[in-house]
Design an enzyme around this catalytic site. Structure first.
Site, PDB file in Angstrom:
ATOM      1  N   HIS A 108       0.936  -1.267  -0.080  1.00 59.16           N
ATOM      2  CA  HIS A 108       0.023   0.025  -0.007  1.00 59.16           C
ATOM      3  C   HIS A 108       0.802   1.440  -0.097  1.00 59.16           C
ATOM      4  O   HIS A 108       0.420   2.364   0.372  1.00 59.16           O
ATOM      5  CB  HIS A 108      -1.110  -0.046   1.227  1.00 59.16           C
ATOM      6  N   ASP A 135      -9.470  -4.551   6.095  1.00 59.61           N
ATOM      7  CA  ASP A 135     -10.002  -5.255   5.178  1.00 59.61           C
ATOM      8  C   ASP A 135     -11.441  -6.073   5.561  1.00 59.61           C
ATOM      9  O   ASP A 135     -12.268  -6.178   4.812  1.00 59.61           O
ATOM     10  CB  ASP A 135      -9.140  -6.156   4.722  1.00 59.61           C
ATOM     11  N   GLU A 177      -7.641 -11.549   6.520  1.00 59.98           N
ATOM     12  CA  GLU A 177      -8.407 -10.435   6.300  1.00 59.98           C
ATOM     13  C   GLU A 177      -9.579 -10.518   5.382  1.00 59.98           C
ATOM     14  O   GLU A 177      -9.981  -9.569   4.842  1.00 59.98           O
ATOM     15  CB  GLU A 177      -7.698  -9.234   5.746  1.00 59.98           C
TER      16      GLU A 177
END
Length: 258
Positions: free
Chosen positions: A51, A179, A153
């Site tokens: 990310h 998530d 997740e």
């Protein structure tokens, strides 16, 4: 003065023993946050390939600095395809996103292990001291010290959570509350369905004798997770630390106008 800590190669052993370990995500593609965090005594950093705008060359440099600063360098890879690269660069472990089945867990473990696994070998990389470590010495040391953490997740992972955490060679799990919150459509990350997932994951980990890692913002937020058995905490991010300090300074100076 820098806080003394065990060698980065001991991270896996410390994680397995359930020691309280404190780290943070590093999302800024520079070396400076790593140096600062090491100097403050953090146990580990997680370089965020998934990310953040961080490429292989930058990861290589950041891991070099982590080694030089005596802090455990872990990488959250963007996909299992990147595991070999980050381990060759000297990461002591990997955080692997979206491990939603026992088959996926076995796949990532195999990618990170030589003996009994499928990790590709090169003696010319940093992890092998650029040819300075004999092949089988390097293989045994890598298999002993490489930490493999599965990120749980996805809701479907909950259906296989006992089988996932039981996979031989998987060192532990990370609870991906962000998530899970998005997948459930929950209003926030402590909503009942997210909390239920947290409790199912930690219960399975306790049953399997595997450690749990979770991201938190503060020590107060970490307390209930510690009560459930979590022992490794990724506290915020380098960007959040900077934003928080900058916001406080800005607010303090704004008050001078009144």
């Amino acid at each position: 003065m820098p806080t003394l800590r065990p060698q980065p190669s001991e991270f896996r052993q410390r994680f397995a023993a359930g020691e309280q370990l404190i780290g943070t995500f590093v999302k800024t593609p520079t070396i400076h946050a790593t140096e600062i965090l090491a100097d403050l005594g953090y146990d580990f950093i997680v370089i965020d390939e998934e990310h953040a705008p961080i490429n292989r060359e930058t990861i290589d440099t950041m891991l070099c600095v982590a080694r030089a600063s005596n802090i455990a360098g872990i990488v959250r890879v963007s996909s299992p395809d990147g595991l070999l690269s980050v381990l060759d660069c000297g990461a002591v472990g990997a955080l692997v996103p979206h491990v939603s089945s026992a088959a996926k867990a076995r796949e990532i473990v195999a990618a990170c292990r030589f003996r009994g696994g499928k990790r590709g070998y090169s003696g010319s990389v940093r992890a092998a001291r650029y040819g300075g470590t004999p092949m089988w010495t390097n293989i045994d040391a890598a298999d002993k010290s490489t930490t493999v953490i599965a990120m749980i997740e996805d809701p479907e992972a909950l259906d296989e959570i006992d089988a996932i955490v039981a996979v031989d060679g998987l060192d532990g799990v990370f609870i991906g509350r962000g998530d899970l919150t998005a997948a459930f459509g929950a209003p926030k990350n402590d909503a009942p369905q997210v909390q239920d997932a947290v409790e199912r994951i930690t219960a399975a980990a306790r049953k399997a004798g595997k450690p749990v890692c979770v991201m938190v913002g503060t020590a107060a937020e970490a307390k209930p997770f510690k009560a459930l058995g979590a022992s490794a905490f990724i506290v915020s991010t380098d960007q959040s630390f900077m934003r928080r300090a900058a916001a406080q300074a800005h607010s303090e100076f704004a008050s001078l106008q009144s």
